[in-house]
Design an enzyme around this catalytic site. Structure first.
Site, mmCIF file in Angstrom:
data_model
loop_
_atom_site.group_PDB
_atom_site.id
_atom_site.type_symbol
_atom_site.label_atom_id
_atom_site.label_comp_id
_atom_site.label_asym_id
_atom_site.label_seq_id
_atom_site.Cartn_x
_atom_site.Cartn_y
_atom_site.Cartn_z
ATOM 1 N N GLU A 251 0.919 -1.332 0.243
ATOM 2 C CA GLU A 251 -0.063 -0.249 -0.238
ATOM 3 C C GLU A 251 1.106 1.447 0.243
ATOM 4 O O GLU A 251 1.420 1.553 0.617
ATOM 5 C CB GLU A 251 -1.067 0.218 1.140
ATOM 6 C CG GLU A 251 -1.975 1.436 1.320
ATOM 7 C CD GLU A 251 -2.823 2.085 1.729
ATOM 8 O OE1 GLU A 251 -3.456 1.839 2.054
ATOM 9 O OE2 GLU A 251 -2.092 2.099 3.314
ATOM 10 N N CYS A 285 -2.530 8.031 3.834
ATOM 11 C CA CYS A 285 -2.011 8.368 2.068
ATOM 12 C C CYS A 285 -3.387 8.465 1.547
ATOM 13 O O CYS A 285 -3.687 8.723 0.680
ATOM 14 C CB CYS A 285 -0.956 6.586 1.685
ATOM 15 S SG CYS A 285 -1.955 5.614 2.720
#
Length: 482
Positions: A251, A285
């Site tokens: 990720e 993020c």
């Protein structure tokens, strides 16, 4: 002063050689040393991997689904019981708001309980291909899993990989961020205090450099790498693991667009974007990074958004009145300040963030910024800035909104703001992103998979699919002679 140490083969160690090297962890709100950690090297990584291999091959752990479920439930209970203490250290070493810290720990507890349930439901399947000819497809743990973590959400990001890895029957080597390594240890204590966990199933090695991470990637004895962090580092991990063809769950970076249509609820949209953009001071993020606004409401919306950002109270994470806390360190604070200065020369700055004066000025505090950008090739659009600096852009048509939303290689998360649910669904389908929210942002659940496309990585975290990278399928063929 509290010291974070490695956990290898059932023991807390300063070093495998006996010579401990300590390094400081700082409180980003004050720039003062708050704790220390044992700084590891390849020797610690090798010892941790060897212990994990022994535990995988030589203990019943991978065959004990009921035990794994019970261990995860106990882990959840003890983590919940220690949440206040862990939250204190999370605020101290990460700088985030206390409510963010408690929310993060609560999410970890939920994740553990979810995967405890899945641990007892890892079914394969069987098929009779021809009379008396059978194929059994067995689900097995992948082996030794390495979990490499960042500092921005050390509890959630640890548990969301650790829980499925343990549920699957893997053994693990954790490489936490050194900035928050003491938080990592406090969480692990809630797990390893369970004497039913065989030695070597859980291992953790701290480092300030890259030697440990590099060996986790290169070692032929590590079967899976689960990494959360920047796209640049993720690409290096993919390259470093190519010789051993490890399974990867990555990720990576994000540049989440919030697409705002003229028919949205303006008040709720502005409040949602402020919350979604300033979560963890923008150091997430999935945080809103780009705000795409329809032409006809752009002038009013941009002015109101700038005012709402300006009104945000920046302060220490342990102050209940603070609405946004600090960045991870002064270097990142200064990096964001430098970006704002660049924006003043090259873009239109609607709100200029600044480093506060007085006591806050000694820490990693900076107020939010809002920068208007038209050029899609601009650094402010294309690069992950990872801080409280939002970019605002305008669009005229639905097609242009989708084109702008898809204009970067980052494809982790996005949101669409409109009262027309058919439009929301239509636009969400066209946006290249692993997650698209409607009229909200950053809604994450243990049961629901997340993950990115393109430069935002691959593999899934959370949910049933979160187990996939920690499991493999074996085909066993047999005949009954019928």
């Amino acid at each position: 002063m509290q010291i974070a140490r490695h956990y290898i083969d059932g023991e807390w160690l300063g070093s495998v050689s006996g010579s401990e090297t300590l390094a400081p962890s700082y409180n980003p709100a004050t720039a003062e040393v708050a704790a220390k950690f044992a700084d590891g090297r390849k020797a610690e990584a090798e010892a941790a991997i060897a212990a994990a291999v022994r535990a995988f091959d030589g203990t019943p752990w991978k065959h004990s689904a009921k035990l794994r479920a019970e261990v995860l439930l106990g882990f959840a209970d003890r983590l919940d019981a220690q949440k206040e203490t862990i939250a204190d250290w999370l605020v101290t070493l990460n700088g985030k708001l206390r409510r963010e810290a408690l929310g993060e720990i609560g999410a970890g507890v939920s994740e553990l309980r979810y995967y405890a349930g899945l641990a007892r439901n890892l079914f394969g399947r069987i098929l009779e291909i021809e009379p008396g000819c059978f194929s059994s497809l067995d689900r097995e743990p992948s082996g030794v899993a390495a979990i490499i973590l960042p500092w921005n959400a050390p509890v959630t990001l640890l548990v969301r990989s650790l829980a499925p890895a343990l549920a699957a029957g893997c053994t693990v080597v954790i490489k936490p961020a050194h900035q928050t390594s003491l938080v990592n240890n406090l969480v692990l204590e809630c797990l390893v205090s369970d004497t039913r966990v065989p030695k070597g199933v859980i291992n953790s090695v701290i480092e300030s450099g890259t030697e440990v991470s590099r060996w986790l990637c290169e070692s032929p004895d590590v079967d899976v790498i689960s990494f959360t962090g920047s796209s640049g580092v993720g690409k290096k991990i993919a390259s470093a693991t190519s010789d051993t063809l490890k399974k990867l769950s990555l990720e990576l970076g994000g540049k989440a667009p919030a697409v705002v249509f003229k028919d949205c609820d303006l008040d709720k949209t502005i409040a949602g974007i402020v919350a979604g953009g300033l979560v963890m001071a923008g150091q997430q993020c999935t945080a809103v990074a780009r705000v795409l606004v329809e032409d006809s409401v752009y002038t009013d919306f941009s002015a109101r958004l700038a005012q709402a950002l300006k009104a945000v109270k920046v302060g220490p994470g342990n102050d209940p009145s603070s609405q946004m806390a600090c960045l991870i360190d002064n270097a990142n604070r200064d990096r964001i300040a430098g970006l704002v200065e660049t924006a003043e020369r090259t873009q239109k700055v609607l709100l200029r963030g600044a480093i506060p004066e007085g006591a806050l000025g000694r820490g990693a505090f900076i107020t939010p910024s809002l920068v208007e950008v038209e050029d899609l090739t601009s650094n402010f659009v294309q690069n992950e800035l990872f801080g409280p600096l939002l970019v605002i852009e305008r669009f005229s048509t639905e097609d242009e909104a989708v084109h702008r939303a898809n204009a970067t290689r980052f494809s982790l998360a996005a949101s669409v703001w409109t009262t027309d649910m058919r439009k929301a669904r239509r636009v969400a389908t066209r946006i290249r992103s692993g997650t698209v929210w409607s009229n909200t942002h950053n809604r994450l659940f243990a049961e629901i998979e997340t993950g990115g496309y393109r430069d935002s990585g691959y593999g899934k975290l959370h949910g049933v699919e979160g187990l996939n990278d920690f499991m493999q399928t074996k085909h066993f063929y047999f005949e009954t002679g019928v």
